[in-house]
Design an enzyme around this catalytic site. Structure first.
Site, mmCIF file in Angstrom:
data_model
loop_
_atom_site.group_PDB
_atom_site.id
_atom_site.type_symbol
_atom_site.label_atom_id
_atom_site.label_comp_id
_atom_site.label_asym_id
_atom_site.label_seq_id
_atom_site.Cartn_x
_atom_site.Cartn_y
_atom_site.Cartn_z
ATOM 1 N N CYS A 142 0.946 -1.835 0.400
ATOM 2 C CA CYS A 142 1.469 -1.747 -0.977
ATOM 3 C C CYS A 142 1.274 -3.021 -1.811
ATOM 4 O O CYS A 142 0.832 -2.961 -2.964
ATOM 5 C CB CYS A 142 2.948 -1.362 -0.947
ATOM 6 S SG CYS A 142 3.865 -2.084 0.420
ATOM 7 N N HIS A 235 7.368 -4.184 -5.980
ATOM 8 C CA HIS A 235 7.041 -5.472 -5.364
ATOM 9 C C HIS A 235 6.495 -6.423 -6.432
ATOM 10 O O HIS A 235 5.593 -6.076 -7.192
ATOM 11 C CB HIS A 235 5.950 -5.302 -4.304
ATOM 12 C CG HIS A 235 6.367 -4.519 -3.090
ATOM 13 N ND1 HIS A 235 7.666 -4.139 -2.814
ATOM 14 C CD2 HIS A 235 5.624 -4.056 -2.038
ATOM 15 C CE1 HIS A 235 7.699 -3.474 -1.666
ATOM 16 N NE2 HIS A 235 6.481 -3.399 -1.183
HETATM 17 P P1 NAP Z 1 9.718 6.503 6.377
HETATM 18 O O1 NAP Z 1 10.590 6.632 5.178
HETATM 19 O O2 NAP Z 1 10.285 5.866 7.594
HETATM 20 O O3 NAP Z 1 9.143 7.962 6.747
HETATM 21 C C1 NAP Z 1 8.479 8.223 7.955
HETATM 22 C C2 NAP Z 1 8.035 9.669 8.027
HETATM 23 O O4 NAP Z 1 7.304 9.866 9.246
HETATM 24 C C3 NAP Z 1 9.169 10.690 8.041
HETATM 25 O O5 NAP Z 1 8.726 11.877 7.426
HETATM 26 C C4 NAP Z 1 9.372 10.946 9.537
HETATM 27 O O6 NAP Z 1 9.895 12.244 9.819
HETATM 28 C C5 NAP Z 1 7.937 10.905 10.022
HETATM 29 N N1 NAP Z 1 7.879 10.576 11.452
HETATM 30 C C6 NAP Z 1 8.506 9.553 12.096
HETATM 31 N N2 NAP Z 1 8.197 9.594 13.422
HETATM 32 C C7 NAP Z 1 7.368 10.641 13.598
HETATM 33 C C8 NAP Z 1 6.720 11.222 14.743
HETATM 34 N N3 NAP Z 1 6.854 10.701 15.970
HETATM 35 N N4 NAP Z 1 5.930 12.319 14.559
HETATM 36 C C9 NAP Z 1 5.776 12.872 13.326
HETATM 37 N N5 NAP Z 1 6.382 12.375 12.199
HETATM 38 C C10 NAP Z 1 7.168 11.275 12.348
HETATM 39 O O7 NAP Z 1 8.402 5.637 6.047
HETATM 40 P P2 NAP Z 1 7.656 5.433 4.619
HETATM 41 O O8 NAP Z 1 8.201 4.250 3.927
HETATM 42 O O9 NAP Z 1 7.619 6.737 3.922
HETATM 43 O O10 NAP Z 1 6.188 4.986 5.090
HETATM 44 C C11 NAP Z 1 5.217 5.916 5.561
HETATM 45 C C12 NAP Z 1 3.876 5.207 5.792
HETATM 46 O O11 NAP Z 1 3.404 4.676 4.556
HETATM 47 C C13 NAP Z 1 3.939 4.013 6.768
HETATM 48 O O12 NAP Z 1 2.741 3.937 7.499
HETATM 49 C C14 NAP Z 1 4.077 2.824 5.832
HETATM 50 O O13 NAP Z 1 3.614 1.630 6.420
HETATM 51 C C15 NAP Z 1 3.181 3.271 4.687
HETATM 52 N N6 NAP Z 1 3.508 2.649 3.392
HETATM 53 C C16 NAP Z 1 4.785 2.614 2.938
HETATM 54 C C17 NAP Z 1 5.067 2.017 1.707
HETATM 55 C C18 NAP Z 1 6.456 1.943 1.136
HETATM 56 O O14 NAP Z 1 6.626 1.324 0.066
HETATM 57 N N7 NAP Z 1 7.471 2.522 1.765
HETATM 58 C C19 NAP Z 1 4.024 1.489 0.952
HETATM 59 C C20 NAP Z 1 2.706 1.546 1.447
HETATM 60 C C21 NAP Z 1 2.463 2.130 2.667
HETATM 61 P P3 NAP Z 1 11.481 12.516 10.145
HETATM 62 O O15 NAP Z 1 12.182 12.480 8.818
HETATM 63 O O16 NAP Z 1 11.436 13.845 10.754
HETATM 64 O O17 NAP Z 1 11.909 11.409 11.071
#
Ligand code: NAP
Length: 341
Positions: A142, A235
């Site tokens: 990000c 950010h």
């Molecule tokens: P998050 O809120 O923790 O969401 C994670 C998601 O993955 C949820 O839908 C969760 O499902 C699912 N999940 C977790 N464990 C799993 C498994 N074993 N099998 C299948 N699904 C699973 O994370 P996020 O912030 O959305 O980030 C998602 C990705 O985007 C990451 O790789 C992160 O590094 C990247 N990212 C995030 C941001 C940001 O600003 N947040 C920015 C850039 C990139 P459940 O609800 O069922 O647990």
């Protein structure tokens, strides 16, 4: 209409995918997938919804599926945690799906494009060297997205020798539930695991040049220091730049203002102005400016000359929109438009 699935649909980035894909002119959500905890539930029961709009009707009663490559769709948008995304995304690519991923797992693979459409859309040609039945395109971390969008007009106009960047990153960047409130309220944490490493290598790939079937990484020197701050979304980056050619204030602002590389493609999610310069000394601010361009624009301000080849500025990027789901979606839109030409 292309059918699309969202992996990690219940997470913070997954919810932004749901928001931006609902009613989309090219894509229709055909499947939502998440962990075993959510699979089998209706989306509205599985998700801890965090956006200030209602859950769109078209998905609220959809059943959440497992992240297995037997989903009915043309394209997959992945918002899975990086520690598990790699093998799951691989299984989709092996099964013939085209995957647009937010996760870090494949960003630096030699044959995988790491793309911010306004900056390096030509890197999509790397897809020709992927020999798998399906394809994978990634978008950067990000903070890196905000940084390279602000740096691309500077690189094109003046060349880049050295970049020092200090970030102030919002708590939503850590996903949900993310950082404990007792750790972040009334506090700043001067460490985000793996973040500085990503910021010091991803910009070199993105701002590098496509040479046959390989990316020649950019050679500028880059240092990053990343902090978590008690801001919900958005950010901020304090950026110190040394250029190859002389700069002046007027030319820097003009480079930001003139930067409109995608206008001819008419992509639905592309902001009219990818980089918005705000002259007011108190700008940009997360609370006031993160949603400009529907959350897809990077705002810049506080441009201060240090010497004839050095200056500093501040940039702001909405981390879950432009810094994640919005960038992956723009990659999907660009891919779809280019392959139909
Ligand atoms: P998050 O809120 O923790 O969401 C994670 C998601 O993955 C949820 O839908 C969760 O499902 C699912 N999940 C977790 N464990 C799993 C498994 N074993 N099998 C299948 N699904 C699973 O994370 P996020 O912030 O959305 O980030 C998602 C990705 O985007 C990451 O790789 C992160 O590094 C990247 N990212 C995030 C941001 C940001 O600003 N947040 C920015 C850039 C990139 P459940 O609800 O069922 O647990």
């Amino acid at each position: 209409m292309k059918k699309v699935a969202i992996l990690g649909a219940t997470g913070l980035v997954g919810q932004r995918f749901v928001q931006f894909l609902s009613g989309h002119p090219f894509f229709k959500i055909s499947a939502l997938a998440a962990s075993d905890n959510s699979a089998g539930k209706k989306y509205s029961q599985a998700v801890q919804w965090h956006l200030n709009i209602p859950i769109p009707d078209e998905v609220s009663q959809m059943e959440v599926q497992r992240c297995e490559p037997n989903i009915e769709c043309d394209y997959v948008f992945s918002a899975l945690p990086s520690d598990i995304a790699g093998p799951i995304e691989d299984s989709f690519v092996r099964a013939g799906y085209t995957v647009f991923s937010n996760a870090a797992s494949h960003r630096l693979d030699q044959d995988v494009p790491l793309v911010v459409p306004e900056v390096n859309l030509d890197h999509l040609r790397l897809l020709d060297s992927q020999k798998t039945p399906g394809k994978i395109v990634t978008n950067p971390n990000c903070s890196t997205i905000g940084l390279v969008m602000a740096l691309k007009p500077i690189l094109d106009s003046f060349g880049l020798e050295r970049i020092h960047v200090v970030t102030m990153q919002a708590i939503s960047g850590a996903g949900y539930p993310g950082v404990a409130s007792l750790d972040i309220l009334d506090n700043v944490i001067p460490y985000i695991k793996n973040e500085e490493e990503k910021m010091m290598v991803e910009p070199k790939k993105i701002l590098g040049t496509l040479n046959g079937e390989q990316i020649k990484y950019a050679t500028f020197d880059i240092q990053a220091q990343c902090n978590r701050v008690p801001v919900q979304d958005g950010h901020m980056l304090s950026v110190f730049v040394e250029t190859s050619q002389r700069v002046d204030l007027e030319k820097i602002v003009k480079a930001f203002d003139d930067f409109r590389p995608l206008n001819k493609l008419s992509l639905p999610t592309a902001p009219e102005r990818p980089v918005i310069y705000l002259p007011d000394q108190r700008s940009p601010q997360p609370k006031l400016h993160r949603d400009l361009g529907n959350g897809m624009s990077v705002t810049v301000g506080r441009v201060v000359l240090i010497s004839e080849k050095r200056f500093r500025f501040v940039a702001l990027v909405h981390n879950t929109i432009r810094g994640a789901a919005g960038c992956a979606l723009l990659n999907g839109e660009a891919y779809e438009v280019l392959r139909n030409r």
